[in-house]
Motif scaffolding. Structure first.
Motif, short mmCIF file in Angstrom:
data_model
loop_
_atom_site.label_atom_id
_atom_site.label_comp_id
_atom_site.label_asym_id
_atom_site.label_seq_id
_atom_site.Cartn_x
_atom_site.Cartn_y
_atom_site.Cartn_z
N TRP A 151 0.74 -1.14 0.09
CA TRP A 151 -0.14 0.08 -0.01
C TRP A 151 1.05 1.22 0.04
CZ3 TRP A 151 -2.59 2.38 4.55
CH2 TRP A 151 -3.70 3.48 4.32
N THR A 153 4.46 1.40 -0.61
CA THR A 153 5.57 1.42 -1.51
C THR A 153 5.28 0.96 -2.95
OG1 THR A 153 6.57 -0.60 -0.95
CG2 THR A 153 7.11 0.95 0.39
N LYS A 154 6.08 1.26 -4.10
CA LYS A 154 6.05 0.73 -5.25
C LYS A 154 6.48 -0.72 -5.55
CE LYS A 154 4.43 4.69 -7.52
NZ LYS A 154 3.11 4.45 -7.74
N ASN A 156 7.45 -4.48 -6.26
CA ASN A 156 6.97 -5.68 -6.91
C ASN A 156 6.28 -6.68 -6.01
OD1 ASN A 156 6.33 -7.93 -8.45
ND2 ASN A 156 7.62 -7.27 -10.02
N GLY B 31 -0.33 -6.84 -11.07
CA GLY B 31 -0.38 -5.43 -11.86
C GLY B 31 -0.08 -5.37 -13.26
N ALA B 34 -0.06 -2.28 -15.36
CA ALA B 34 1.09 -1.19 -15.49
C ALA B 34 1.91 -1.82 -16.50
CB ALA B 34 1.93 -1.16 -14.21
N GLN B 136 -7.21 -0.05 -3.67
CA GLN B 136 -7.13 0.84 -4.64
C GLN B 136 -8.42 0.57 -5.51
OE1 GLN B 136 -3.62 -1.35 -6.12
NE2 GLN B 136 -2.07 -0.13 -4.88
#
Lengths: 177, 188
Positions: A151, A153-154, A156, B31, B34, B136
């Motif tokens: 939530w 951080t980005k 993987n 994801g 992206a 999200q």
């Protein structure tokens, strides 16, 4: 042969429920594959689902693993085709129509209305999955840590999930779980 | 189609398959959206951002996974029906092969105590991942108090009262769509 028809029927039906993501179909998937047909146990379903999150591409390729368990390669192929063909055809044809619907007054209502119901279905899936996966406080801590990390951080998602598996093994080593 | 029909590129079917195969093989950890944007909008320049978002909103409204729905819509836009087919196959092939292999490996001894401990750990991690997706998705979708009521009602009905998903979907869906129905004041 009957098993292949059952697989086709179950996964074609489940595919139509995947509004808002694969998790939306999870409650019915548990009901059918575990309770009705006994193809897999609930822990096995959880394991396949979580492994599927580590595989590249669309995150519900785990239907192939259930297919393998039931009827080897033919089972996997039937499960995959059944899971992707009906919604695929729907998307193909509605996609061609959609731009003509750009000014349709009900379009935003359908998009927003279905959106909140889809979030509700994903939440239901998360609750059912959580009941099976979080059997001890340690597993709750793992889930919470992964949630906060992803939530905030980005990073993987594959890394924290593999780390969760290693922590699971450590808990086993120390006889905690 | 919306803007500038003539400017849509026409990559070969082989190229289309290859680009989707690479995205299908490298988009590890969910994801996929992206990865799709990087691949299609930034690298290949097959789509602009406006079209990408438009196709994504269709993908999210219709049943089916975002990754496969996007492959179908993008493939169809670039190369018609065959394009949709090869793009989807490319996207699915790597993950499907791996999960077929996983199914066999699991059957051949995946229920040993160590692999069970590992799998139980990643199941707990996956719950965290779903919660993030939920937050999200919710931040994007839920605007009014009523939306949260629809979310809670659907989730409670399905998870605790075992209401079959299709009934919940149809009942809550109709009420939610009716709640957001077009009003006359919305029309300019």
């Amino acid at each position: 042969m009957k098993q292949l028809w059952d697989l086709a029927g179950v996964f074609a039906y489940l595919s139509l429920l995947t509004i808002g993501g694969g998790m939306a179909a999870f409650p019915e998937m548990k009901e059918l594959t575990v309770d009705t047909y006994h193809w897999v146990t609930f822990p096995e379903l959880l394991h396949f689902y979580s492994l599927g999150q580590l595989a590249p591409g669309p995150n519900m390729m785990m239907v192939a693993s259930i297919g393998v368990t039931v009827a080897h390669i033919p089972g996997a192929l039937v499960a995959l085709v059944a899971f992707f063909l009906p919604t695929g055809l729907l998307t193909f044809f509605v996609g061609r129509l959609w731009t003509h619907l750009a000014t349709w007054r009900w379009r935003p209502a359908i998009q927003t209305g279905l959106g909140s119901v889809a979030v509700g279905l994903v939440l239901a899936g998360a609750i059912i999955m959580g009941k099976g996966a979080i059997t001890q406080v340690f597993f709750g801590v793992i889930a919470l840590a992964v949630f906060l990390l992803l939530w905030r951080t980005k990073i993987n998602p594959a890394y924290p999930i593999v780390a969760s598996g290693l922590i699971g093994m450590a808990l086993h080593y120390f006889n905690i779980a | 189609m919306s803007v500038a029909e003539t400017s849509i590129p026409r990559p070969s079917l082989g190229r289309l398959f290859w680009v989707f195969l690479v995205m299908g093989a490298t988009s590890i950890g969910g994801g996929v959206v992206a990865y799709l944007r990087t691949g299609l909008v930034v690298r290949q320049r097959w789509l602009d951002d406006v079209t990408f978002v438009e196709l994504l909103s269709i993908s999210q409204t219709l049943p089916g996974l975002n990754a496969t729905n996007m492959s179908i819509l993008v493939g169809d836009r670039l190369r018609g029906g065959m394009g949709a087919l090869v793009a989807t196959l490319g996207m699915c092939l790597p993950g499907a092969s791996l999960m077929i292999a996983a199914g066999f490996l699991y059957g051949a001894g995946g229920d040993g105590p160590w692999s069970k401990a590992f799998l139980h750990g990643i199941a707990a991690g996956a719950v965290g991942l779903i919660l993030v997706v939920l937050v999200q998705l919710g931040a994007k979708t839920l605007k009014t108090f009523a939306d949260y009521v629809f979310v809670a009602a659907t989730a409670v009905a399905v998870a605790f009262f075992k209401v079959p998903v299709p009934y919940a979907l149809i009942a809550a869906g109709i009420i939610a769509i009716w709640w957001h129905r077009p009003r006359d004041k919305d029309v300019p």
